[in-house]
Motif scaffolding. Structure first.
Motif, short mmCIF file in Angstrom:
data_model
loop_
_atom_site.label_atom_id
_atom_site.label_comp_id
_atom_site.label_asym_id
_atom_site.label_seq_id
_atom_site.Cartn_x
_atom_site.Cartn_y
_atom_site.Cartn_z
N ILE A 8 0.83 -1.20 0.00
CA ILE A 8 0.00 0.00 0.00
C ILE A 8 0.87 1.26 0.00
O ILE A 8 0.60 2.23 -0.72
CB ILE A 8 -0.95 0.02 1.21
CG1 ILE A 8 -1.91 -1.18 1.16
CG2 ILE A 8 -1.72 1.33 1.28
CD1 ILE A 8 -2.87 -1.15 0.01
N VAL A 9 1.93 1.24 0.80
CA VAL A 9 2.85 2.39 0.86
C VAL A 9 3.51 2.63 -0.49
O VAL A 9 3.60 3.77 -0.97
CB VAL A 9 3.91 2.20 1.96
CG1 VAL A 9 4.98 3.29 1.88
CG2 VAL A 9 3.27 2.21 3.33
N VAL A 10 3.97 1.56 -1.12
CA VAL A 10 4.59 1.68 -2.45
C VAL A 10 3.60 2.25 -3.45
O VAL A 10 3.93 3.13 -4.27
CB VAL A 10 5.12 0.31 -2.93
CG1 VAL A 10 5.54 0.38 -4.40
CG2 VAL A 10 6.31 -0.12 -2.08
N PHE A 11 2.35 1.76 -3.40
CA PHE A 11 1.32 2.25 -4.32
C PHE A 11 1.06 3.74 -4.13
O PHE A 11 1.04 4.51 -5.09
CB PHE A 11 0.03 1.46 -4.10
CG PHE A 11 -1.16 2.03 -4.81
CD1 PHE A 11 -1.31 1.87 -6.18
CD2 PHE A 11 -2.14 2.73 -4.11
CE1 PHE A 11 -2.41 2.41 -6.85
CE2 PHE A 11 -3.24 3.26 -4.76
CZ PHE A 11 -3.37 3.10 -6.13
N LEU A 12 0.88 4.17 -2.89
CA LEU A 12 0.58 5.57 -2.62
C LEU A 12 1.74 6.48 -3.01
O LEU A 12 1.53 7.58 -3.55
CB LEU A 12 0.23 5.77 -1.14
CG LEU A 12 -1.09 5.14 -0.68
CD1 LEU A 12 -1.26 5.28 0.83
CD2 LEU A 12 -2.27 5.79 -1.41
N CYS A 13 2.96 6.02 -2.77
CA CYS A 13 4.13 6.82 -3.15
C CYS A 13 4.29 6.87 -4.68
O CYS A 13 4.72 7.88 -5.23
CB CYS A 13 5.39 6.26 -2.50
SG CYS A 13 5.46 6.56 -0.70
N ALA A 14 3.94 5.78 -5.35
CA ALA A 14 3.98 5.77 -6.82
C ALA A 14 2.94 6.73 -7.38
O ALA A 14 3.20 7.45 -8.36
CB ALA A 14 3.74 4.36 -7.34
N ILE A 15 1.76 6.76 -6.76
CA ILE A 15 0.72 7.72 -7.17
C ILE A 15 1.22 9.15 -6.99
O ILE A 15 1.00 10.01 -7.83
CB ILE A 15 -0.57 7.50 -6.36
CG1 ILE A 15 -1.21 6.17 -6.72
CG2 ILE A 15 -1.56 8.64 -6.60
CD1 ILE A 15 -1.71 6.06 -8.14
N LEU A 16 1.91 9.41 -5.89
CA LEU A 16 2.46 10.74 -5.64
C LEU A 16 3.49 11.12 -6.70
O LEU A 16 3.53 12.26 -7.17
CB LEU A 16 3.08 10.79 -4.24
CG LEU A 16 3.71 12.11 -3.81
CD1 LEU A 16 2.73 13.27 -3.95
CD2 LEU A 16 4.22 12.02 -2.38
N LEU A 17 4.31 10.16 -7.10
CA LEU A 17 5.28 10.41 -8.17
C LEU A 17 4.58 10.77 -9.47
O LEU A 17 5.03 11.65 -10.22
CB LEU A 17 6.19 9.18 -8.36
CG LEU A 17 7.27 8.97 -7.31
CD1 LEU A 17 7.90 7.59 -7.48
CD2 LEU A 17 8.34 10.05 -7.42
N VAL A 18 3.47 10.08 -9.76
CA VAL A 18 2.69 10.38 -10.96
C VAL A 18 2.12 11.80 -10.89
O VAL A 18 2.13 12.54 -11.88
CB VAL A 18 1.55 9.35 -11.15
CG1 VAL A 18 0.61 9.78 -12.26
CG2 VAL A 18 2.12 7.98 -11.45
#
Length: 219
Positions: free
Chosen positions: A96-106
């Motif tokens: 979940i943390v990786v997903f949310l941080c990837a969304i932030l990068l996007v």
């Protein structure tokens, strides 16, 4: 402090810190006013000061950390007191943390370029998240924090087991279908396609669970 705890902190700081490092590397090159909101076509329909990205990054990081702590400690705070595998909970929390941080990068990248290529980045990330959750779903025991927490699944362990076994397969297949297909579709049709697949992934297990509930009541 135990070495495992230190390792855990290091991993979290690394994952959560990546968007901040990327933002710091491009911040000076950003214009004073940047796109801050995008429609379903990926077109900018709202603007704001570039400092908005700092606020968004801090907020998303807090959400990531809070979500991580809730999932990791689900065994301690779940009223059902069912013991999930600690390793399973930590894997889900990290994902979940990786997903949310990837969304932030996007989000940061989209503010830089002026458009959000949702089919190339956002939808594949969502698809991979569902596929990843599906991979773990069949191992999740009844609880109030993760999984398909329906009245019928929470009431009946057998309903929970069968629903999550089915959901595991559907989410893995549907998630990978979105991740693989959406980058090759135009923005509008790709968004619609992904929403249809997501709807089936969510609704079908609910209907399946309810039918199991009605069948058990009839028997």
């Amino acid at each position: 402090m135990k070495s495992t705890s230190i390792k855990e902190i290091v991993v979290l700081v690394f994952i959560i810190g990546l968007p901040f490092l990327y933002l710091a590397s491009i911040y000076e090159s950003l214009p004073a006013v940047i796109p801050t909101h995008f429609n379903y076509k990926g077109e900018a329909d709202g603007t704001g000061e570039k400092s908005t990205l700092i606020v968004v990054s801090i907020f998303m990081s807090c959400v990531s950390l809070f979500t991580y702590l809730i999932i990791k400690n689900a065994n301690k705070i779940d009223p059902k007191k069912n013991t999930q595998s600690p390793k399973l909970l930590q894997k889900i929390a990290y994902m979940i943390v990786v997903f949310l941080c990837a969304i932030l990068l996007v989000i940061i990248q989209s503010s830089k370029t002026g458009s959000m290529k949702s089919n190339q980045f956002l939808m594949p990330l969502i698809g991979l998240l569902f596929a990843g959750l599906g991979n773990f779903m069949h191992s999740i025991k009844p609880n109030y924090f993760i999984g398909m927490r329906l009245p019928w699944t929470l009431e009946d362990p057998e309903n929970w087991r069968k629903t999550h076994q089915l959901g595991s397969k559907i989410w893995m297949i549907g998630g990978m279908l979105i991740a693989v297909s959406s980058p090759f579709l135009p923005n509008t049709s790709g968004f619609i396609f992904s929403m249809i697949v997501l709807s089936v992934m969510v609704v079908y297990p609910i209907v399946f669970s309810y039918r199991l509930f009605k069948k058990s009541k009839a028997e």
